[in-house]
Design a protein around this motif. Structure first.
Motif, PDB file in Angstrom:
ATOM      1  N   ARG A  39      -9.975   6.427  -0.330  1.00 23.61           N
ATOM      2  CA  ARG A  39      -8.664   6.613  -0.990  1.00 23.61           C
ATOM      3  C   ARG A  39      -8.407   5.566  -2.079  1.00 23.61           C
ATOM      4  N   PRO A 149      -8.308  13.932   4.432  1.00 27.03           N
ATOM      5  CA  PRO A 149      -8.793  13.621   5.784  1.00 27.03           C
ATOM      6  C   PRO A 149      -8.436  14.742   6.757  1.00 27.03           C
ATOM      7  N   ALA A 150      -9.246  14.889   7.781  1.00 23.91           N
ATOM      8  CA  ALA A 150      -9.014  15.960   8.754  1.00 23.91           C
ATOM      9  C   ALA A 150      -7.679  15.760   9.461  1.00 23.91           C
ATOM     10  N   ASP A 152      -5.000  15.577  12.477  1.00 18.85           N
ATOM     11  CA  ASP A 152      -5.044  15.141  13.868  1.00 18.85           C
ATOM     12  C   ASP A 152      -5.115  16.399  14.738  1.00 18.85           C
TER      13      ASP A 152
END
Ligand code: SF4
Ligand code: SF4
Length: 183
Positions: A39, A149-150, A152
């Motif tokens: 990032r 990002p994946a 949660d």
């Protein structure tokens, strides 16, 4: 008590000898590429298709280094008797990275997800004018933007996904229906 002559030199040499045997902690860029977090705020990419020319980013930029030009276009009414609509068409979108302070405000305020951080940072120029990246160059940076990002595993499904699924289901149902005249 006066210091012993030469003691400072001896101390300095001792430090030199100690550190000479240790592994270097500095990375000799550009031979070694830095290991940056995904990032990292390197450069800004523009996803032009999402931009509605609302001008929010340009207005909120503290450095006034986003330049946007546009014109209005009339879109004919979708239904007979309806009203024509007007929409903004982007003519120019540029960011002057010689002024940008990488605060990220433009990305935060964009209501249409048209601006993204890319970790790319190797775009130094010998001519400062070349640090103004026009829309084509800003678009090129888009391909270097890392995937988000994946989620949660326990997170609620984003409403955008639910809406997209609903639309896809509707389309699939419409396609599955027998066409008029078909048996
Ligand atoms: S990161 Fe900050 S300074 Fe740079 S263009 Fe965006 S709002 Fe302006
Ligand atoms: S805030 Fe987003 S949608 Fe609005 S002009 Fe800037 S990039 Fe385009």
């Amino acid at each position: 008590m006066a210091p012993i002559p030469g003691s400072g030199l001896a101390k300095g040499l001792a430090v030199t000898l100690r550190t000479m045997t240790k592994k270097s902690v500095t990375a000799p860029y550009p031979d070694t590429q830095p290991d940056l977090p995904p990032r990292t705020r390197g450069v800004i990419g523009l996803f032009e298709e999402n931009c509605t020319v609302c001008m929010l980013c340009a207005r909120e930029c503290p450095d006034w280094c986003i330049y946007i030009d546009s014109h209005k276009e009339t879109v004919p009414a979708a239904t007979p008797g309806g009203r024509d609509r007007s929409r903004n068409v982007l003519d120019r979108f540029a960011i002057d990275f010689s002024l940008c302070m990488y605060c990220g405000i433009c990305i935060e305020v964009c209501p249409f997800d048209a601006l993204f951080w890319s970790p790319e940072f190797e775009y130094a120029e010998t001519d400062i004018r070349d640090l103004t990246h026009e829309r084509d160059k800003l678009r090129e940076w888009m391909w270097t933007v890392p995937a988000p990002p994946a989620l949660d595993p326990g997170a609620e499904e984003p409403k955008e996904l639910a809406a997209a699924r609903k639309t896809a289901d509707k389309l699939a149902a419409a396609q599955a229906e027998p066409q008029e005249g078909e048996s």
